[in-house]
Design a protein around this motif. Structure first.
Motif, PDB file in Angstrom:
ATOM      1  N   ILE A 430       0.816  -1.225   0.000  1.00 44.67           N
ATOM      2  CA  ILE A 430       0.000   0.000   0.000  1.00 44.67           C
ATOM      3  C   ILE A 430       0.848   1.273   0.000  1.00 44.67           C
ATOM      4  O   ILE A 430       0.339   2.356  -0.282  1.00 44.67           O
ATOM      5  N   ILE A 431       2.161   1.138   0.274  1.00 43.78           N
ATOM      6  CA  ILE A 431       3.026   2.330   0.213  1.00 43.78           C
ATOM      7  C   ILE A 431       2.988   2.950  -1.193  1.00 43.78           C
ATOM      8  O   ILE A 431       3.225   4.141  -1.373  1.00 43.78           O
ATOM      9  N   MET A 432       2.636   2.106  -2.198  1.00 36.43           N
ATOM     10  CA  MET A 432       2.621   2.608  -3.575  1.00 36.43           C
ATOM     11  C   MET A 432       1.620   3.748  -3.752  1.00 36.43           C
ATOM     12  O   MET A 432       1.763   4.566  -4.666  1.00 36.43           O
ATOM     13  N   GLU A 433       0.606   3.810  -2.896  1.00 41.42           N
ATOM     14  CA  GLU A 433      -0.331   4.939  -2.970  1.00 41.42           C
ATOM     15  C   GLU A 433       0.412   6.246  -2.661  1.00 41.42           C
ATOM     16  O   GLU A 433       0.210   7.260  -3.336  1.00 41.42           O
ATOM     17  N   GLY A 434       1.288   6.194  -1.644  1.00 39.41           N
ATOM     18  CA  GLY A 434       2.085   7.376  -1.297  1.00 39.41           C
ATOM     19  C   GLY A 434       3.074   7.710  -2.407  1.00 39.41           C
ATOM     20  O   GLY A 434       3.297   8.887  -2.726  1.00 39.41           O
ATOM     21  N   VAL A 435       3.683   6.671  -2.998  1.00 34.52           N
ATOM     22  CA  VAL A 435       4.676   6.885  -4.062  1.00 34.52           C
ATOM     23  C   VAL A 435       4.011   7.584  -5.249  1.00 34.52           C
ATOM     24  O   VAL A 435       4.489   8.601  -5.750  1.00 34.52           O
ATOM     25  N   LEU A 436       2.871   7.039  -5.656  1.00 34.10           N
ATOM     26  CA  LEU A 436       2.157   7.607  -6.796  1.00 34.10           C
ATOM     27  C   LEU A 436       1.691   9.029  -6.473  1.00 34.10           C
ATOM     28  O   LEU A 436       1.823   9.946  -7.295  1.00 34.10           O
ATOM     29  N   GLY A 437       1.173   9.197  -5.257  1.00 34.39           N
ATOM     30  CA  GLY A 437       0.714  10.525  -4.835  1.00 34.39           C
ATOM     31  C   GLY A 437       1.849  11.534  -4.918  1.00 34.39           C
ATOM     32  O   GLY A 437       1.709  12.620  -5.492  1.00 34.39           O
ATOM     33  N   MET A 438       2.999  11.159  -4.359  1.00 32.76           N
ATOM     34  CA  MET A 438       4.125  12.106  -4.357  1.00 32.76           C
ATOM     35  C   MET A 438       4.633  12.363  -5.774  1.00 32.76           C
ATOM     36  O   MET A 438       5.004  13.480  -6.122  1.00 32.76           O
ATOM     37  N   GLU A 439       4.653  11.294  -6.589  1.00 34.26           N
ATOM     38  CA  GLU A 439       5.126  11.430  -7.977  1.00 34.26           C
ATOM     39  C   GLU A 439       4.268  12.462  -8.726  1.00 34.26           C
ATOM     40  O   GLU A 439       4.758  13.200  -9.569  1.00 34.26           O
ATOM     41  N   TYR A 440       2.974  12.512  -8.407  1.00 28.28           N
ATOM     42  CA  TYR A 440       2.076  13.458  -9.084  1.00 28.28           C
ATOM     43  C   TYR A 440       1.826  14.723  -8.259  1.00 28.28           C
ATOM     44  O   TYR A 440       0.895  15.471  -8.523  1.00 28.28           O
ATOM     45  N   GLY A 441       2.658  14.932  -7.237  1.00 31.76           N
ATOM     46  CA  GLY A 441       2.552  16.167  -6.454  1.00 31.76           C
ATOM     47  C   GLY A 441       1.273  16.275  -5.644  1.00 31.76           C
ATOM     48  O   GLY A 441       0.755  17.382  -5.429  1.00 31.76           O
ATOM     49  N   ALA A 442       0.737  15.154  -5.176  1.00 24.45           N
ATOM     50  CA  ALA A 442      -0.550  15.175  -4.460  1.00 24.45           C
ATOM     51  C   ALA A 442      -0.435  15.852  -3.095  1.00 24.45           C
ATOM     52  O   ALA A 442       0.609  15.820  -2.444  1.00 24.45           O
ATOM     53  N   ALA A 443      -1.550  16.444  -2.674  1.00 25.72           N
ATOM     54  CA  ALA A 443      -1.691  16.953  -1.307  1.00 25.72           C
ATOM     55  C   ALA A 443      -2.370  15.855  -0.491  1.00 25.72           C
ATOM     56  O   ALA A 443      -3.003  14.951  -1.064  1.00 25.72           O
ATOM     57  N   SER A 444      -2.281  15.957   0.834  1.00 27.26           N
ATOM     58  CA  SER A 444      -2.937  14.919   1.645  1.00 27.26           C
ATOM     59  C   SER A 444      -4.450  14.964   1.399  1.00 27.26           C
ATOM     60  O   SER A 444      -5.119  13.932   1.423  1.00 27.26           O
ATOM     61  N   GLU A 445      -4.968  16.148   1.107  1.00 25.76           N
ATOM     62  CA  GLU A 445      -6.405  16.259   0.851  1.00 25.76           C
ATOM     63  C   GLU A 445      -6.806  15.448  -0.397  1.00 25.76           C
ATOM     64  O   GLU A 445      -7.891  14.870  -0.448  1.00 25.76           O
ATOM     65  N   ASP A 446      -5.907  15.414  -1.405  1.00 22.52           N
ATOM     66  CA  ASP A 446      -6.206  14.630  -2.621  1.00 22.52           C
ATOM     67  C   ASP A 446      -6.431  13.166  -2.272  1.00 22.52           C
ATOM     68  O   ASP A 446      -7.380  12.534  -2.757  1.00 22.52           O
ATOM     69  N   LEU A 447      -5.551  12.628  -1.444  1.00 20.22           N
ATOM     70  CA  LEU A 447      -5.674  11.211  -1.083  1.00 20.22           C
ATOM     71  C   LEU A 447      -6.876  10.993  -0.170  1.00 20.22           C
ATOM     72  O   LEU A 447      -7.593   9.999  -0.281  1.00 20.22           O
ATOM     73  N   ALA A 448      -7.089  11.964   0.726  1.00 17.56           N
ATOM     74  CA  ALA A 448      -8.203  11.825   1.674  1.00 17.56           C
ATOM     75  C   ALA A 448      -9.550  11.879   0.953  1.00 17.56           C
ATOM     76  O   ALA A 448     -10.526  11.278   1.401  1.00 17.56           O
ATOM     77  N   ARG A 449      -9.612  12.609  -0.155  1.00 16.49           N
ATOM     78  CA  ARG A 449     -10.881  12.728  -0.892  1.00 16.49           C
ATOM     79  C   ARG A 449     -11.057  11.627  -1.936  1.00 16.49           C
ATOM     80  O   ARG A 449     -12.059  11.598  -2.643  1.00 16.49           O
ATOM     81  N   THR A 450     -10.056  10.740  -2.054  1.00 16.27           N
ATOM     82  CA  THR A 450     -10.160   9.637  -3.012  1.00 16.27           C
ATOM     83  C   THR A 450     -10.888   8.476  -2.359  1.00 16.27           C
ATOM     84  O   THR A 450     -10.593   8.118  -1.214  1.00 16.27           O
ATOM     85  N   CYS A 451     -11.859   7.921  -3.103  1.00 18.49           N
ATOM     86  CA  CYS A 451     -12.656   6.827  -2.534  1.00 18.49           C
ATOM     87  C   CYS A 451     -11.782   5.565  -2.410  1.00 18.49           C
ATOM     88  O   CYS A 451     -11.146   5.145  -3.377  1.00 18.49           O
ATOM     89  N   HIS A 452     -11.692   5.009  -1.227  1.00 15.96           N
ATOM     90  CA  HIS A 452     -10.904   3.797  -0.967  1.00 15.96           C
ATOM     91  C   HIS A 452     -11.851   2.629  -0.706  1.00 15.96           C
ATOM     92  O   HIS A 452     -12.841   2.794   0.009  1.00 15.96           O
ATOM     93  N   ALA A 453     -11.520   1.459  -1.249  1.00 13.45           N
ATOM     94  CA  ALA A 453     -12.385   0.291  -1.054  1.00 13.45           C
ATOM     95  C   ALA A 453     -12.414  -0.098   0.424  1.00 13.45           C
ATOM     96  O   ALA A 453     -11.388  -0.030   1.109  1.00 13.45           O
ATOM     97  N   HIS A 454     -13.595  -0.498   0.882  1.00  7.19           N
ATOM     98  CA  HIS A 454     -13.778  -0.891   2.281  1.00  7.19           C
ATOM     99  C   HIS A 454     -14.185  -2.363   2.344  1.00  7.19           C
ATOM    100  O   HIS A 454     -15.038  -2.782   1.561  1.00  7.19           O
ATOM    101  N   PRO A 455     -13.685  -3.155   3.245  1.00  6.47           N
ATOM    102  CA  PRO A 455     -12.622  -2.797   4.182  1.00  6.47           C
ATOM    103  C   PRO A 455     -11.266  -3.030   3.542  1.00  6.47           C
ATOM    104  O   PRO A 455     -11.056  -4.029   2.866  1.00  6.47           O
ATOM    105  N   GLY A 456     -10.331  -2.112   3.758  1.00 10.12           N
ATOM    106  CA  GLY A 456      -9.004  -2.244   3.136  1.00 10.12           C
ATOM    107  C   GLY A 456      -7.948  -1.625   4.026  1.00 10.12           C
ATOM    108  O   GLY A 456      -8.213  -0.647   4.734  1.00 10.12           O
ATOM    109  N   PHE A 457      -6.753  -2.200   3.982  1.00  9.11           N
ATOM    110  CA  PHE A 457      -5.642  -1.631   4.761  1.00  9.11           C
ATOM    111  C   PHE A 457      -5.362  -0.199   4.316  1.00  9.11           C
ATOM    112  O   PHE A 457      -4.954   0.645   5.099  1.00  9.11           O
ATOM    113  N   SER A 458      -5.578   0.072   3.013  1.00  9.53           N
ATOM    114  CA  SER A 458      -5.220   1.399   2.504  1.00  9.53           C
ATOM    115  C   SER A 458      -6.152   2.488   3.044  1.00  9.53           C
ATOM    116  O   SER A 458      -5.850   3.676   2.930  1.00  9.53           O
TER     117      SER A 458
END
Ligand code: FAD
Ligand code: NAI
Length: 475
Positions: A430-458
């Protein structure tokens, strides 16, 4: 592109457009990509199999043993909590070694198949420079190439001052430590870095009493301090012992045991062990390349100096992977290789070393990308931090895998993610979410507003991001 290359080749005086020395993740990936882009490519490898350190004596065998030994622990202690009863569970270590070999053989042969498919010429032997565009293989056969990539990788470092030299019998490198047919009763590991934690975990799970001696005050080399401490506590619960801020000052190797002399606070002056594993880093492997023949020298650390294009002082000779500066990781070596080959083909290519992920495959795994809190403080960067524990993550609760947390570090003005750190289930994935986010210059709000499958570690990442820029929901 292909037409241009073919035209150029007709007038070129070299046998190959590109020769790659070393068939590890850096070299074999570069060779395949080059062939795909139309270069006539040879890859020279002296080991007898392709895949380098990673596939033969590194990533793959280590992960195979980590997985097998973890299954043993689960069957012994954890299955019963899930209503699965296993009686008389025991470890068949020779079978684990066979299973590891099967994975290694399958993958190394697979790379050979990829070479055939992509028409990369696989030259078996040790290459040395005998001219600016010429390599001699095994001292006799010669081949010429317009461009050359050095991808000769690395080898285990020894303790300085001739202390406890590696003999692969009693004093082991990672290679020897992955070949044991039985668990040593007592294992001392020198170095609480990546190898020490992974292979220390393997043998601890299989029954060894493992003590890890480390001269720094933390474990896991580049880890964020808080996360390293979290992992240390978890590993201690699993039975690993640590002597931090401790130096190995000497040792004596007997017929079947080793004495290790220590210097540090509250540590014994000597420890007796059946085996000692030396995990104090790796050094670039350049021996036998005859770099002098082309006017190249290694730096103080033994690495090959390169510029930002990974070119050596000879502009047609490149060096990549473990034998140059930067993280000694398979995926970094691969990125280096692709970058060089795409640049040679005139394509636009880039590597961001800032977003190279790290994973240590303990259980739970520790993974990170970007800056640690300590690095941000040292650089005087104002940051915000959001954390979320796996104890409050529903998937982790369902699986009874609640140790650990996710921590995200963001720029306090822009909210851009500067680092992501995690200890927990599937952290290495799941670290790849952070890698991809950083690669595209994401803010924490971008990731927080992205729908994540439930239940999931991510979902723990989403919640840590919510914690960084507003408030988490589930805690
Ligand atoms: P290498 O893989 O070292 O390959 C270089 C190759 O060049 C070798 O096969 C060598 O035989 C050959 N060679 C050298 N000189 C010559 C010559 N003169 N002629 C012909 N051939 C030559 N990294 C990760 O990313 N994830 C992991 O989980 C991981 N686990 C690891 C576990 C262990 C125990 C170890 C030791 C390492 C691990 N690594 C891991 C690190 C990873 O293996 C290396 O970073 C990676 O293999 C580097 O790739 P490379 O192509 O630069 O070099
Ligand atoms: P390392 O650099 O990760 O850790 C070495 C540790 O040994 C450090 O903590 C250092 O402080 C300590 N040390 C050095 N000299 C010492 C001494 N004399 N006494 C006590 N402690 C001492 O190196 P390691 O673990 O050998 O691994 C080498 C490299 O292989 C890693 O840096 C990594 O790049 C790669 N690797 C990657 C893996 C992964 O990605 N999961 C797994 C295994 C290796």
């Amino acid at each position: 592109m292909l037409g241009k290359l073919r035209f150029a080749r007709r007038f070129a005086s070299f046998e190959y457009d590109l020769a790659v020395v070393g068939g590890g993740p850096g070299g074999y990936v570069a060779a395949i990509k080059a062939a795909q882009l139309g270069f006539k490519t040879a890859c020279i490898e002296k080991r007898g199999t392709l895949g380098g350190t990673c596939l033969n004596v590194g990533c793959i065998p280590a992960k195979a043993l980590l997985n097998s030994s973890h299954k043993f622990v689960e069957a012994q202690h954890e299955f019963k909590n899930h209503g699965v009863i296993c009686e008389n569970v025991r470890a068949d270590i020779p079978q684990m070694m066979k299973s590891k070999k099967k994975a290694v053989d399958g993958l190394t042969k697979g790379v050979e198949g990829l070479f055939k498919k992509n028409k990369v010429t696989y030259v078996k032997g040790a290459a040395a420079f005998s001219g600016k565009n010429e390599l001699t293989v095994n001292g006799t056969d010669k081949l010429t190439a317009k461009n050359i990539i050095i991808a000769t990788g690395s080898e285990p470092a020894a303790l300085p001052g001739g202390i406890l030299p590696i003999d692969e019998k009693n004093v082991l490198s990672s290679t020897g430590a992955m070949e044991l047919q039985e668990a040593p009763k007592k294992l001392v590991v020198v170095g609480a870095g990546v190898i020490g934690l992974e292979l220390g975990s393997v043998w601890s799970r299989l029954g060894s009493e493992v003590t890890i001696v480390e001269f720094m005050d933390k474990i896991g080399s580049g880890t964020d301090l808080e996360m390293g401490k979290t992992l240390k506590k978890i590993l201690e619960k699993q039975g690993l012992k640590f002597h931090l801020k401790t130096k190995v000052t000497g040792g004596e190797v007997g017929a079947d045991s080793v004495k290790v002399n220590l210097e540090g606070e509250n540590v014994p002056a000597t420890m007796e062990a059946d085996k000692v594993l030396i995990g104090v880093g790796r050094k670039a492997h350049t021996e036998g390349l005859n770099l002098e023949a082309v006017g190249l020298k290694v730096d103080k650390a033994g690495k090959i100096p390169v510029n930002e294009n990974l070119q050596t002082q000879q502009s047609h000779i490149y060096a990549i992977g473990d034998c140059v500066a930067g993280p000694m990781l398979a995926h970094k070596a691969e990125e280096d290789g692709i970058f060089v080959v795409e640049s040679l083909a005139g394509e636009t290519s880039h590597i961001s070393y800032e977003t190279v992920p790290w994973v240590i495959y303990t259980h739970p795994e520790i993974a990170w990308v970007g800056k640690t809190e300590e690095q941000l403080k040292e650089a005087n960067i104002n940051y915000k931090k959001g954390s979320f524990p796996f104890l409050a993550n529903s998937r982790a609760r369902a699986n009874h895998e609640t140790d650990g947390l996710v921590k995200v570090l963001t720029d306090s003005k822009t909210d851009r993610i500067l680092g992501m750190h995690m200890v927990g289930p599937a952290a290495g994935e799941i670290i790849m979410e952070g890698v991809l986010g950083m690669e595209y210059g994401a803010a924490s709000e971008d990731l927080a507003r992205t729908c994540h499958a439930h239940p999931g570690f991510s979902e723990a990442i989403k919640e840590a991001c919510l914690a960084a820029h507003s408030s988490p929901i589930h805690i």
